[in-house]
Scaffold this active site. Structure first.
Site: not given
Ligand code: NAP
Length: 244
Positions: A12, A152, A185
């Protein structure tokens, strides 16, 4: 032969958008997930509309056995890896005073150790062909800190230090290692924040809007491309000007 890419956490959010974007641009995509099998199958279905030689791998990136098994499957299926995107990440927010040791360590394990374990295995495949590209998902919070996110922020600052060090280690082998530091994001991760926090964050963004998953995917696509062949060890901020 097409280039291939492993996108961790592609079930996702940002990872899913990156997987689809790379498929649209001719890559074979290895869609990785941990717990969300159905969501990952949905990503794979969309990816396969553009790239039929794409596949699914499962694993907890904080467990060495899982990561080694994932890379065994990749080696058997493709015999190589061109691009690794360390995108998997979690948050377990709380004020430092109230944060449990478990919550601190869980976030470090997935965000930081997971990046290390996947990069280590990817290095073995990339060194063999003396080329490759790794992109690690950091965060604006790893650069400027945030209330309630000591775990984090520490994990993402660690990812930045890791990125720079690995870029120095692998430069000689023509393997580039960069990080993307997204700002705010719109994803499930950020949907959990209260309206008040969202309003307060918006007021700090010069472009006056939150980023989209596509903004991050386009940056990753550029970093993986030949157009970025002289860029390594960098942290690219994609944050609407939130931090300069
Ligand atoms: P998200 O929607 O919560 O998705 C997180 C993903 O990480 C999911 O596909 C999940 O897989 C996977 N995951 C979680 N625990 C895991 C584990 N133990 N082993 C392997 N996979 C694991 O997150 P997002 O918002 O798209 O963020 C993606 C990345 O961008 C992250 O590193 C986040 O810190 C970074 N980020 C996001 C934002 C933002 O605003 N969204 C800002 C800065 C940085 P499952 O669901 O299959 O468990």
């Amino acid at each position: 032969m097409n280039k291939n890419v492993l996108v961790t956490g592609a079930s996702r959010g940002i990872g899913k958008a990156i997987a689809i974007c790379f498929a649209k641009n001719g890559y074979d995509v290895i869609v990785h997930y941990n717990g969300s099998q159905q969501a990952a199958l949905d990503t794979l279905e969309q990816v396969k509309q553009y790239s039929s030689n794409s596949t699914l791998v499962q694993g907890n990136v904080s467990r060495q056995e899982d990561v080694q098994q994932m890379f065994k499957v990749i080696k058997e299926t493709y015999g190589k890896l061109d691009v690794l995107i360390n995108n998997s990440g979690i948050t377990k927010d709380n004020l430092c005073l109230r944060m449990s040791e478990q919550d601190f360590m869980d976030v470090m394990e997935v965000n930081c150790k997971g990046t290390f374990l996947c990069s280590k295995e990817a290095s073995k495949l990339m060194i063999r062909k003396k080329s490759g590209c790794m992109i690690n998902m950091a965060s604006v919070v790893g650069l400027c800190g945030n209330v309630g996110q000591t775990n984090y922020a520490a994990s993402k600052a660690a990812v930045i230090g890791f990125t720079k060090s690995l870029a120095k280690e692998l430069g000689l082998r023509h393997i580039r290692v960069n990080a993307i530091a997204p700002g705010f994001i719109q994803t499930q991760m950020t949907d959990q924040l209260s309206e008040e926090v969202k309003k307060q964050m918006l007021s700090q963004i010069p472009l006056q809007e939150f980023g989209t998953v596509e903004d991050i995917a386009q940056c990753a696509l550029f970093l993986a491309s030949e157009n970025a062949k002289y860029i390594t060890g960098q942290v690219i901020q994609v944050n609407g000007g939130m931090l300069m």
